[in-house]
Design a protein around this motif. Structure first.
Motif, mmCIF file in Angstrom:
data_model
loop_
_atom_site.group_PDB
_atom_site.id
_atom_site.type_symbol
_atom_site.label_atom_id
_atom_site.label_comp_id
_atom_site.label_asym_id
_atom_site.label_seq_id
_atom_site.Cartn_x
_atom_site.Cartn_y
_atom_site.Cartn_z
ATOM 1 N N THR A 1 0.835 -1.201 0.000
ATOM 2 C CA THR A 1 0.000 0.000 0.000
ATOM 3 C C THR A 1 0.877 1.261 0.000
ATOM 4 O OG1 THR A 1 -1.809 1.140 1.137
ATOM 5 C CG2 THR A 1 -0.171 0.076 2.533
ATOM 6 N N HIS A 2 0.320 2.346 -0.535
ATOM 7 C CA HIS A 2 1.046 3.623 -0.530
ATOM 8 C C HIS A 2 0.095 4.779 -0.220
ATOM 9 C CE1 HIS A 2 -0.181 3.277 -4.947
ATOM 10 N NE2 HIS A 2 -0.971 4.176 -4.385
ATOM 11 N N VAL A 3 -1.031 4.474 0.417
ATOM 12 C CA VAL A 3 -2.083 5.497 0.547
ATOM 13 C C VAL A 3 -1.593 6.745 1.288
ATOM 14 C CG1 VAL A 3 -4.094 4.034 0.316
ATOM 15 C CG2 VAL A 3 -2.994 4.203 2.544
ATOM 16 N N SER B 1 2.310 2.903 -9.226
ATOM 17 C CA SER B 1 1.054 3.188 -9.943
ATOM 18 C C SER B 1 0.649 4.657 -9.864
ATOM 19 C CB SER B 1 -0.073 2.267 -9.476
ATOM 20 O OG SER B 1 -0.074 2.116 -8.115
ATOM 21 N N HIS B 2 1.542 5.509 -9.341
ATOM 22 C CA HIS B 2 1.315 6.955 -9.470
ATOM 23 C C HIS B 2 2.274 7.617 -10.446
ATOM 24 C CE1 HIS B 2 -1.928 7.694 -6.589
ATOM 25 N NE2 HIS B 2 -1.552 6.496 -6.222
ATOM 26 N N TRP B 3 3.218 6.835 -10.991
ATOM 27 C CA TRP B 3 3.969 7.355 -12.125
ATOM 28 C C TRP B 3 3.275 6.742 -13.345
ATOM 29 C CZ3 TRP B 3 9.745 6.181 -13.727
ATOM 30 C CH2 TRP B 3 10.043 6.959 -14.862
ATOM 31 N N GLU C 1 7.266 9.771 -7.497
ATOM 32 C CA GLU C 1 5.853 9.951 -7.150
ATOM 33 C C GLU C 1 5.580 9.242 -5.820
ATOM 34 O OE1 GLU C 1 3.697 11.843 -8.745
ATOM 35 O OE2 GLU C 1 5.073 12.369 -10.365
ATOM 36 N N TYR C 2 4.375 9.407 -5.312
ATOM 37 C CA TYR C 2 4.178 8.909 -3.953
ATOM 38 C C TYR C 2 3.976 7.405 -3.846
ATOM 39 C CZ TYR C 2 -1.089 9.194 -3.968
ATOM 40 O OH TYR C 2 -2.434 9.056 -4.185
ATOM 41 N N GLY C 3 3.742 6.740 -4.984
ATOM 42 C CA GLY C 3 3.724 5.275 -4.936
ATOM 43 C C GLY C 3 5.082 4.707 -4.555
ATOM 44 N N SER D 1 -9.026 -3.107 -4.997
ATOM 45 C CA SER D 1 -10.056 -2.310 -5.681
ATOM 46 C C SER D 1 -9.735 -0.825 -5.483
ATOM 47 C CB SER D 1 -11.444 -2.643 -5.129
ATOM 48 O OG SER D 1 -11.565 -2.196 -3.790
ATOM 49 N N HIS D 2 -10.212 -0.007 -6.399
ATOM 50 C CA HIS D 2 -9.753 1.389 -6.365
ATOM 51 C C HIS D 2 -10.863 2.333 -6.818
ATOM 52 C CE1 HIS D 2 -6.998 4.802 -7.542
ATOM 53 N NE2 HIS D 2 -6.481 4.447 -6.381
ATOM 54 N N GLN D 3 -11.911 2.362 -6.021
ATOM 55 C CA GLN D 3 -13.014 3.260 -6.350
ATOM 56 C C GLN D 3 -13.169 4.277 -5.212
ATOM 57 O OE1 GLN D 3 -16.757 1.302 -7.203
ATOM 58 N NE2 GLN D 3 -17.376 3.006 -8.484
ATOM 59 N N GLY E 1 -9.361 -1.261 -10.936
ATOM 60 C CA GLY E 1 -7.943 -1.410 -10.577
ATOM 61 C C GLY E 1 -7.117 -0.168 -10.877
ATOM 62 N N GLU E 2 -6.241 0.151 -9.950
ATOM 63 C CA GLU E 2 -5.380 1.328 -10.085
ATOM 64 C C GLU E 2 -4.411 1.081 -11.256
ATOM 65 O OE1 GLU E 2 -3.206 2.144 -6.474
ATOM 66 O OE2 GLU E 2 -3.179 4.283 -6.943
ATOM 67 N N VAL E 3 -4.455 1.959 -12.260
ATOM 68 C CA VAL E 3 -3.701 1.766 -13.507
ATOM 69 C C VAL E 3 -3.887 0.325 -14.008
ATOM 70 C CG1 VAL E 3 -1.611 2.466 -14.747
ATOM 71 C CG2 VAL E 3 -1.964 3.253 -12.441
#
Ligand code: FE2
Length: 281
Positions: free
Chosen positions: A11-13, A56-58, A124-126, A183-185, A236-238
């Motif tokens: 996780t990277h929240v 997944s944030h880049w 990035e923050y991921g 999941s990513h909603q 899904g995230e990216v």
């Protein structure tokens, strides 16, 4: 000969940063922090040289990209969630040699792969949130890898396999991290404050829990069969590019390890999160 000494979905929240720095939310992500720190401890105990992070944030629009800067230093505020993640100082050594090697193996595999040594291309923050806890003394190098939002699952699998080949051809001990959500909603604005610690929707929550069951019991082939539908239906995230790359590196459907959950499943702003180590078999 290099090797992968640790592999994990993490996780990277940004609520992790909130949990540490905003009084009202102190401690809400302690379990996520504890899981990241334990993974960092294990990586260090195994002599990790470099953390390779599928971030997944880049997010890129085509090709496979690596940050090949020798040193990455800066102060980060998230442009996506600046009220959650701000003023994070960082200073890491990059891994240009490994980036160039992955570039070579990626291109040999027919994937358009580019390693960049460009001032201004930061992390990035991921990458940053996990490194803040897993690589606390910044002893290990950090190599951030982008996720292509238009790549398909098979391309991501092949790229992961190319990364593993490059690691074997290097002299590095590598911790490989799929930094992304289940999941990513996200919750809509009207529900975002109330939903800070929950998953958006029972369907998403149930599918996430099933995925964790499959991982824990080593039913990776079944998971991979459902991955395209899962990424689509559970937002899904990216498109879970990070996860496809990780399993690509581990051998895809021939991987026979069982996931170990270090942070129990939790919701964050609507998304489903975990820290799970996959033993390298
Ligand atoms: Fe994210």
């Amino acid at each position: 000969m290099g090797k992968i000494v640790l592999a994990a979905k993490i996780t990277h929240v940004p609520t992790i940063w909130l949990s540490e720095h905003v009084e009202k939310h102190k401690g809400i992500r302690q379990s996520a922090i504890d899981g990241l720190r334990e993974l960092g401890r294990r990586a260090a105990a195994r002599g990790v040289d470099t953390f390779v992070v599928f971030d997944s944030h880049w997010i890129v629009n085509q090709g496979f990209h690596l940050n090949a800067s020798a040193r990455l230093k800066g102060r980060f505020t998230s442009h996506e969630l600046p009220h959650f993640l701000f003023d994070m100082d960082y200073d890491y050594r990059g891994d240009a040699d490994l980036a160039r090697l992955i570039e070579k193996y990626g291109n040999e595999a027919g994937l358009k792969t580019l390693a960049h040594d460009v001032p201004g291309l930061g992390f990035e923050y991921g990458t940053l949130i996990p490194m803040h806890h897993m690589n606390r003394d910044a002893r290990a190098r950090v190599l951030s890898v982008a996720c292509d939002q238009f790549a398909d699952v098979d391309e991501n699998r092949r790229f992961g396999a190319a990364v593993a080949e490059a690691v074997r051809a290097s002299d590095r001990k590598v911790a490989l991290l799929a930094s992304g959500s289940l999941s990513h909603q996200f919750w809509p604005n009207a529900l975002s404050a109330k939903g800070l610690n929950t998953v958006n929707g029972e369907f998403n929550r149930q599918v996430d829990l099933r995925v964790l069951e499959l991982w824990e019991s080593g039913r990776i082939r079944e998971f991979l069969d459902m991955l395209p539908d899962y990424a689509e239906r559970c937002h899904g995230e990216v498109r879970m590019a990070d996860t496809a790359m990780l399993f690509g590196a581990l051998g895809w459907d021939s991987y026979n390890g069982k996931g170990e959950i270090l942070t129990p499943y939790f919701g964050s702003s609507g998304t489903g999160q975990c820290n799970v180590e996959f033993p390298v078999t």
